[in-house]
Enzyme design. Structure first.
Site, PDB file in Angstrom:
ATOM      1  N   GLY A   1       0.795  -1.227   0.000  1.00  0.00           N
ATOM      2  CA  GLY A   1       0.000   0.000   0.000  1.00  0.00           C
ATOM      3  C   GLY A   1       0.827   1.277   0.000  1.00  0.00           C
ATOM      4  O   GLY A   1       2.051   1.273   0.234  1.00  0.00           O
ATOM      5  N   PHE A   2       0.146   2.381  -0.251  1.00  0.00           N
ATOM      6  CA  PHE A   2       0.758   3.721  -0.346  1.00  0.00           C
ATOM      7  C   PHE A   2       1.407   4.122   0.986  1.00  0.00           C
ATOM      8  O   PHE A   2       2.607   4.445   1.048  1.00  0.00           O
ATOM      9  CB  PHE A   2      -0.361   4.703  -0.740  1.00  0.00           C
ATOM     10  CG  PHE A   2       0.002   6.158  -0.734  1.00  0.00           C
ATOM     11  CD1 PHE A   2       1.121   6.640  -1.402  1.00  0.00           C
ATOM     12  CD2 PHE A   2      -0.829   7.072  -0.082  1.00  0.00           C
ATOM     13  CE1 PHE A   2       1.413   8.000  -1.413  1.00  0.00           C
ATOM     14  CE2 PHE A   2      -0.534   8.435  -0.092  1.00  0.00           C
ATOM     15  CZ  PHE A   2       0.578   8.901  -0.751  1.00  0.00           C
TER      16      PHE A   2
ATOM     17  N   LYS B   1     -13.467   1.584   9.711  1.00  0.00           N
ATOM     18  CA  LYS B   1     -12.334   2.109  10.475  1.00  0.00           C
ATOM     19  C   LYS B   1     -12.706   2.291  11.945  1.00  0.00           C
ATOM     20  O   LYS B   1     -11.896   2.054  12.845  1.00  0.00           O
ATOM     21  CB  LYS B   1     -11.851   3.450   9.886  1.00  0.00           C
ATOM     22  CG  LYS B   1     -11.281   3.365   8.492  1.00  0.00           C
ATOM     23  CD  LYS B   1     -10.171   2.343   8.340  1.00  0.00           C
ATOM     24  CE  LYS B   1      -8.865   2.718   8.991  1.00  0.00           C
ATOM     25  NZ  LYS B   1      -7.839   1.650   8.802  1.00  0.00           N
TER      26      LYS B   1
HETATM   27  P1  NAP Z   1      -3.824   1.271   0.016  1.00  0.00           P
HETATM   28  O1  NAP Z   1      -2.687   1.784  -0.758  1.00  0.00           O
HETATM   29  O2  NAP Z   1      -5.059   0.850  -0.719  1.00  0.00           O
HETATM   30  O3  NAP Z   1      -3.335   0.072   0.941  1.00  0.00           O
HETATM   31  C1  NAP Z   1      -4.206  -0.803   1.578  1.00  0.00           C
HETATM   32  C2  NAP Z   1      -3.434  -2.047   1.929  1.00  0.00           C
HETATM   33  O4  NAP Z   1      -4.288  -2.956   2.651  1.00  0.00           O
HETATM   34  C3  NAP Z   1      -2.928  -2.801   0.703  1.00  0.00           C
HETATM   35  O5  NAP Z   1      -1.620  -3.246   0.966  1.00  0.00           O
HETATM   36  C4  NAP Z   1      -3.888  -3.968   0.606  1.00  0.00           C
HETATM   37  O6  NAP Z   1      -3.325  -5.132   0.004  1.00  0.00           O
HETATM   38  C5  NAP Z   1      -4.136  -4.237   2.067  1.00  0.00           C
HETATM   39  N1  NAP Z   1      -5.336  -5.069   2.242  1.00  0.00           N
HETATM   40  C6  NAP Z   1      -6.610  -4.757   1.923  1.00  0.00           C
HETATM   41  N2  NAP Z   1      -7.418  -5.805   2.186  1.00  0.00           N
HETATM   42  C7  NAP Z   1      -6.619  -6.805   2.678  1.00  0.00           C
HETATM   43  C8  NAP Z   1      -6.826  -8.136   3.119  1.00  0.00           C
HETATM   44  N3  NAP Z   1      -8.051  -8.700   3.114  1.00  0.00           N
HETATM   45  N4  NAP Z   1      -5.766  -8.853   3.581  1.00  0.00           N
HETATM   46  C9  NAP Z   1      -4.520  -8.320   3.591  1.00  0.00           C
HETATM   47  N5  NAP Z   1      -4.253  -7.061   3.167  1.00  0.00           N
HETATM   48  C10 NAP Z   1      -5.280  -6.325   2.716  1.00  0.00           C
HETATM   49  O7  NAP Z   1      -4.321   2.342   1.081  1.00  0.00           O
HETATM   50  P2  NAP Z   1      -3.540   3.411   1.960  1.00  0.00           P
HETATM   51  O8  NAP Z   1      -4.067   4.735   1.574  1.00  0.00           O
HETATM   52  O9  NAP Z   1      -2.089   3.173   1.955  1.00  0.00           O
HETATM   53  O10 NAP Z   1      -4.161   3.064   3.393  1.00  0.00           O
HETATM   54  C11 NAP Z   1      -3.462   2.306   4.354  1.00  0.00           C
HETATM   55  C12 NAP Z   1      -4.139   2.462   5.689  1.00  0.00           C
HETATM   56  O11 NAP Z   1      -4.238   3.831   6.030  1.00  0.00           O
HETATM   57  C13 NAP Z   1      -5.557   1.904   5.753  1.00  0.00           C
HETATM   58  O12 NAP Z   1      -5.748   1.316   7.023  1.00  0.00           O
HETATM   59  C14 NAP Z   1      -6.413   3.161   5.606  1.00  0.00           C
HETATM   60  O13 NAP Z   1      -7.691   3.003   6.183  1.00  0.00           O
HETATM   61  C15 NAP Z   1      -5.573   4.167   6.367  1.00  0.00           C
HETATM   62  N6  NAP Z   1      -5.821   5.567   6.015  1.00  0.00           N
HETATM   63  C16 NAP Z   1      -5.573   6.023   4.762  1.00  0.00           C
HETATM   64  C17 NAP Z   1      -5.789   7.368   4.479  1.00  0.00           C
HETATM   65  C18 NAP Z   1      -5.487   7.947   3.119  1.00  0.00           C
HETATM   66  O14 NAP Z   1      -5.866   9.108   2.843  1.00  0.00           O
HETATM   67  N7  NAP Z   1      -4.808   7.227   2.242  1.00  0.00           N
HETATM   68  C19 NAP Z   1      -6.299   8.221   5.454  1.00  0.00           C
HETATM   69  C20 NAP Z   1      -6.541   7.717   6.720  1.00  0.00           C
HETATM   70  C21 NAP Z   1      -6.294   6.395   6.985  1.00  0.00           C
HETATM   71  P3  NAP Z   1      -3.522  -5.442  -1.572  1.00  0.00           P
HETATM   72  O15 NAP Z   1      -2.493  -4.625  -2.288  1.00  0.00           O
HETATM   73  O16 NAP Z   1      -3.291  -6.905  -1.654  1.00  0.00           O
HETATM   74  O17 NAP Z   1      -4.933  -5.044  -1.918  1.00  0.00           O
END
Ligand code: NAP
Length: 336
Positions: A12-13, A159
């Site tokens: 993920g990002f 969340k």
């Molecule tokens: P992202 O790039 O979509 O990353 C999400 C990650 O979770 C990916 O590595 C994905 O794996 C993994 N994942 C999803 N479902 C899964 C499963 N069933 N089993 C194992 N892994 C799984 O999103 P991100 O923006 O980096 O977000 C990461 C975290 O930060 C999340 O918890 C999100 O709620 C939180 N967050 C993000 C933001 C934002 O603005 N980006 C803001 C607040 C909080 P795959 O690659 O295999 O799908």
């Protein structure tokens, strides 16, 4: 240093930046992926930014598979639990995101307890803070999204449910827990599969919005999200705290104007549309459905607890500019 941190959802990002930050600070990193065949590409991407990426260990784990977490945590000194479903479009069945978010958190914490891991840093969100009876103002770690509200999006609910489950779990004993609650995360994409949060910059740079909804966000640079995870891992006083992780409230219009100033070759609209039209549009455009409730509202965060453990976030102008430049460099958006 010879300490290993497990980072869940290494594809993920945010996790990518967390891994780079840990490597820079001298930690060894083990990352989880659902599909191990993705590991070489992730390593190659991260190696462009840190030569120690060659040493990252990858293991397979799925949020719903409790056994996979037992193996993943073994031998680690700390854990960042970042993985969670982050859908751009909300699913019809909310359980598609709520169940893996909650079960994954509990599976991970259960495995961490069994393995005697000292501390877990959980990546939550301002989503678990902002949706309650307060319509504006400065929110703190004492604010919680109200799960009795009927119109919560599946993501917001997931969340909140997952973070609540984590706090309930650690009431029964270890591991120590610290939670990071980021707002809208911007800053540089590491690869062309840039995740969902940079979608705002992509859509603005592509000119997808002729008129902008009057929406505002507490924003943060992804590199500062990563550094706050590390402070939450390392600082004794971080245990038991929720760190609201953002460094400024920005209207979409202001993000658009910052982009226009830095990237004049792009045709970016910064005209706003009336609030009632946004609410109507949200009935048809799935991407904005989840934000309809927040039109016109100013919800800010108190980041003093994060600053009190040494957090020094960048200005949001930098997060916007570096995020947009990375999207241009990766060929995701083009001028004209
Ligand atoms: P992202 O790039 O979509 O990353 C999400 C990650 O979770 C990916 O590595 C994905 O794996 C993994 N994942 C999803 N479902 C899964 C499963 N069933 N089993 C194992 N892994 C799984 O999103 P991100 O923006 O980096 O977000 C990461 C975290 O930060 C999340 O918890 C999100 O709620 C939180 N967050 C993000 C933001 C934002 O603005 N980006 C803001 C607040 C909080 P795959 O690659 O295999 O799908």
């Amino acid at each position: 240093m010879n300490k290993t941190v497990l980072v869940t959802g290494a594809s993920g990002f945010i996790a990518g930046h967390c891994i780079l930050d840990l490597l820079n600070a001298g930690y060894n990193v083990r990352g989880t992926v659902r599909d191990l065949s993705r590991a070489p590409a992730i390593r190659e991407t991260l190696a462009r930014h840190n030569a120690r990426a060659a040493d990252i260990e990858f293991v397979t784990a799925d949020l719903m598979d409790a056994d996979s977490w037992r193996e993943a945590v073994t031998g680690c000194d700390g854990v960042y639990h970042v993985a969670s479903p982050v859908p751009v479009i909300q699913p019809k069945n909310p359980d598609e995101v709520i169940v893996p978010a909650r079960e994954g958190t509990l599976n991970l914490l259960g495995a961490a307890r069994e393995a005697g891991i000292q501390r877990v840093v959980l990546t939550s969100s301002t989503a678990s803070v902002f949706s309650n009876s307060r319509e504006s103002g400065v929110f703190t770690g004492s604010d919680w999204t109200d799960l009795t509200k009927k119109d919560l999006s599946p993501y917001i609910r997931s969340k909140t449910v997952a973070e609540r489950a984590a706090w309930d779990f650690v009431e029964g004993g270890g591991p120590e827990l610290a939670v990071v609650n980021p707002g809208l995360v911007m800053g540089p994409a590491l690869e062309s599969d840039y995740g969902s949060s940079l979608e705002v910059l992509v859509k603005l740079l592509r000119g997808d919005f002729p008129f902008l909804p009057r929406l505002g966000f507490e924003c943060v640079d992804v590199r500062d999200v990563a550094s706050l995870h590390r402070l939450a891992l390392e600082t004794p006083e971080a245990v038991g705290q929720r760190f609201l992780c953002a460094n400024g409230f920005w209207w979409l219009k202001d993000i658009a104007q910052a982009l226009k100033a830095d990237f004049p070759a792009f045709r970016i609209s910064s005209r706003e549309m009336p609030d009632f039209l946004v609410r109507v549009a949200s009935l048809f455009i799935k991407e904005i459905e989840q934000f309809a409730d927040d039109v016109g509202r100013v919800k800010k965060v108190d980041n003093a607890p994060a600053r009190s453990i040494g957090w020094q976030p960048r200005d949001i102008e930098v997060a916007i500019r570096d995020g947009a430049q990375s999207l241009i460099d990766l060929g995701i958006v083009k001028a004209g």
